[in-house]
Design a protein around this motif. Structure first.
Motif, PDB file in Angstrom:
ATOM      1  N   PRO A  26      -6.082  -9.605   4.949  1.00 54.52           N
ATOM      2  CA  PRO A  26      -6.344  -8.320   4.287  1.00 54.52           C
ATOM      3  C   PRO A  26      -7.821  -8.166   3.949  1.00 54.52           C
ATOM      4  O   PRO A  26      -8.538  -9.149   3.723  1.00 54.52           O
ATOM      5  N   ARG A  27      -8.272  -6.928   3.938  1.00 56.22           N
ATOM      6  CA  ARG A  27      -9.658  -6.636   3.578  1.00 56.22           C
ATOM      7  C   ARG A  27      -9.789  -6.600   2.065  1.00 56.22           C
ATOM      8  O   ARG A  27      -8.955  -6.015   1.383  1.00 56.22           O
ATOM      9  N   ASN A  28     -10.821  -7.194   1.542  1.00 53.22           N
ATOM     10  CA  ASN A  28     -11.120  -7.093   0.124  1.00 53.22           C
ATOM     11  C   ASN A  28     -12.198  -6.032  -0.043  1.00 53.22           C
ATOM     12  O   ASN A  28     -13.371  -6.271   0.221  1.00 53.22           O
ATOM     13  N   LEU A  29     -11.781  -4.837  -0.452  1.00 56.62           N
ATOM     14  CA  LEU A  29     -12.694  -3.712  -0.568  1.00 56.62           C
ATOM     15  C   LEU A  29     -13.016  -3.451  -2.033  1.00 56.62           C
ATOM     16  O   LEU A  29     -12.187  -3.665  -2.916  1.00 56.62           O
ATOM     17  N   THR A  30     -14.213  -2.939  -2.259  1.00 52.03           N
ATOM     18  CA  THR A  30     -14.568  -2.486  -3.600  1.00 52.03           C
ATOM     19  C   THR A  30     -13.953  -1.114  -3.809  1.00 52.03           C
ATOM     20  O   THR A  30     -13.381  -0.517  -2.900  1.00 52.03           O
ATOM     21  N   LEU A  31     -14.081  -0.595  -4.999  1.00 53.64           N
ATOM     22  CA  LEU A  31     -13.520   0.719  -5.301  1.00 53.64           C
ATOM     23  C   LEU A  31     -14.168   1.790  -4.439  1.00 53.64           C
ATOM     24  O   LEU A  31     -13.491   2.647  -3.873  1.00 53.64           O
ATOM     25  N   LEU A  35     -12.251   4.059  -1.533  1.00 56.77           N
ATOM     26  CA  LEU A  35     -12.217   5.524  -1.587  1.00 56.77           C
ATOM     27  C   LEU A  35     -12.711   6.129  -0.277  1.00 56.77           C
ATOM     28  O   LEU A  35     -12.199   7.148   0.177  1.00 56.77           O
ATOM     29  N   GLU A  36     -13.704   5.509   0.341  1.00 56.44           N
ATOM     30  CA  GLU A  36     -14.186   5.990   1.638  1.00 56.44           C
ATOM     31  C   GLU A  36     -13.187   5.681   2.748  1.00 56.44           C
ATOM     32  O   GLU A  36     -13.045   6.444   3.695  1.00 56.44           O
ATOM     33  N   PHE A  37     -12.488   4.558   2.644  1.00 60.08           N
ATOM     34  CA  PHE A  37     -11.574   4.097   3.687  1.00 60.08           C
ATOM     35  C   PHE A  37     -10.259   4.865   3.693  1.00 60.08           C
ATOM     36  O   PHE A  37      -9.641   5.040   4.737  1.00 60.08           O
ATOM     37  N   ALA A  38      -9.814   5.348   2.538  1.00 57.71           N
ATOM     38  CA  ALA A  38      -8.511   5.998   2.408  1.00 57.71           C
ATOM     39  C   ALA A  38      -8.502   7.342   3.131  1.00 57.71           C
ATOM     40  O   ALA A  38      -9.473   8.085   3.117  1.00 57.71           O
ATOM     41  N   ARG A  39      -7.370   7.649   3.764  1.00 56.31           N
ATOM     42  CA  ARG A  39      -7.189   8.934   4.429  1.00 56.31           C
ATOM     43  C   ARG A  39      -6.696   9.958   3.427  1.00 56.31           C
ATOM     44  O   ARG A  39      -6.442   9.659   2.268  1.00 56.31           O
ATOM     45  N   GLU A  40      -6.471  11.190   3.900  1.00 51.19           N
ATOM     46  CA  GLU A  40      -6.052  12.256   2.985  1.00 51.19           C
ATOM     47  C   GLU A  40      -4.603  12.094   2.533  1.00 51.19           C
ATOM     48  O   GLU A  40      -4.225  12.616   1.490  1.00 51.19           O
ATOM     49  N   ASP A  41      -3.773  11.347   3.288  1.00 54.46           N
ATOM     50  CA  ASP A  41      -2.390  11.135   2.867  1.00 54.46           C
ATOM     51  C   ASP A  41      -2.195   9.818   2.115  1.00 54.46           C
ATOM     52  O   ASP A  41      -1.080   9.388   1.883  1.00 54.46           O
ATOM     53  N   GLU A  42      -3.291   9.180   1.706  1.00 50.05           N
ATOM     54  CA  GLU A  42      -3.232   7.926   0.977  1.00 50.05           C
ATOM     55  C   GLU A  42      -3.888   8.072  -0.389  1.00 50.05           C
ATOM     56  O   GLU A  42      -4.700   8.970  -0.595  1.00 50.05           O
ATOM     57  N   CYS A  43      -3.504   7.189  -1.300  1.00 46.63           N
ATOM     58  CA  CYS A  43      -4.139   7.180  -2.615  1.00 46.63           C
ATOM     59  C   CYS A  43      -4.621   5.756  -2.910  1.00 46.63           C
ATOM     60  O   CYS A  43      -4.166   4.798  -2.307  1.00 46.63           O
ATOM     61  N   VAL A  44      -5.537   5.640  -3.847  1.00 41.42           N
ATOM     62  CA  VAL A  44      -6.088   4.351  -4.236  1.00 41.42           C
ATOM     63  C   VAL A  44      -5.536   4.009  -5.609  1.00 41.42           C
ATOM     64  O   VAL A  44      -5.716   4.768  -6.562  1.00 41.42           O
ATOM     65  N   GLU A  45      -4.853   2.878  -5.716  1.00 42.16           N
ATOM     66  CA  GLU A  45      -4.322   2.406  -6.986  1.00 42.16           C
ATOM     67  C   GLU A  45      -5.277   1.363  -7.542  1.00 42.16           C
ATOM     68  O   GLU A  45      -5.627   0.399  -6.856  1.00 42.16           O
ATOM     69  N   VAL A  46      -5.674   1.540  -8.784  1.00 43.43           N
ATOM     70  CA  VAL A  46      -6.590   0.601  -9.414  1.00 43.43           C
ATOM     71  C   VAL A  46      -5.884  -0.039 -10.602  1.00 43.43           C
ATOM     72  O   VAL A  46      -5.419   0.655 -11.504  1.00 43.43           O
ATOM     73  N   THR A  47      -5.768  -1.357 -10.568  1.00 42.35           N
ATOM     74  CA  THR A  47      -5.205  -2.122 -11.673  1.00 42.35           C
ATOM     75  C   THR A  47      -6.252  -3.154 -12.089  1.00 42.35           C
ATOM     76  O   THR A  47      -7.223  -3.381 -11.363  1.00 42.35           O
ATOM     77  N   PRO A  48      -6.085  -3.807 -13.219  1.00 41.47           N
ATOM     78  CA  PRO A  48      -7.058  -4.839 -13.596  1.00 41.47           C
ATOM     79  C   PRO A  48      -7.142  -5.996 -12.599  1.00 41.47           C
ATOM     80  O   PRO A  48      -8.190  -6.616 -12.459  1.00 41.47           O
ATOM     81  N   GLU A  49      -6.061  -6.274 -11.888  1.00 37.46           N
ATOM     82  CA  GLU A  49      -6.070  -7.398 -10.947  1.00 37.46           C
ATOM     83  C   GLU A  49      -6.428  -7.004  -9.522  1.00 37.46           C
ATOM     84  O   GLU A  49      -6.906  -7.830  -8.760  1.00 37.46           O
ATOM     85  N   ALA A  50      -6.162  -5.755  -9.118  1.00 34.14           N
ATOM     86  CA  ALA A  50      -6.311  -5.411  -7.705  1.00 34.14           C
ATOM     87  C   ALA A  50      -6.641  -3.940  -7.516  1.00 34.14           C
ATOM     88  O   ALA A  50      -6.427  -3.117  -8.405  1.00 34.14           O
ATOM     89  N   ILE A  51      -7.162  -3.661  -6.333  1.00 26.15           N
ATOM     90  CA  ILE A  51      -7.387  -2.289  -5.872  1.00 26.15           C
ATOM     91  C   ILE A  51      -6.579  -2.154  -4.584  1.00 26.15           C
ATOM     92  O   ILE A  51      -6.784  -2.904  -3.631  1.00 26.15           O
TER      93      ILE A  51
END
Length: 73
Positions: A26-31, A35-51
């Motif tokens: 898996p890719r370890n991406l920053t926030l 946000l740049e990688f996500a498509r229009e039908d995807e969302c970014v979930e941010v938790t204290p442990e993971a993105i």
């Protein structure tokens, strides 16, 4: 079934059962990168442990319906 015949006992596996498929790590991406990688039908979930990047509509058949409706419009 003939009880006088001996059953052939072999300890051999099938050759195809020993093949392994490699998965890409898996890719370890920053926030910002996620946000740049996500498509229009995807969302970014941010938790204290993971993105995480995930689909907005989780059911595959519902996604297909919404894609067809979007294509008609």
């Amino acid at each position: 079934m003939n009880i006088t015949k001996e059953k052939k006992l072999t300890n051999m596996r099938a050759a195809s059962s020993d093949t392994f498929e490699n998965m890409t790590p898996p890719r370890n991406l920053t926030l910002e990168e996620s946000l740049e990688f996500a498509r229009e039908d995807e969302c970014v979930e941010v938790t204290p442990e993971a993105i995480r990047i995930r689909k907005v509509i989780l059911a595959a058949n519902e996604r297909a319906k919404s894609n067809r409706a979007r294509a008609k419009a």
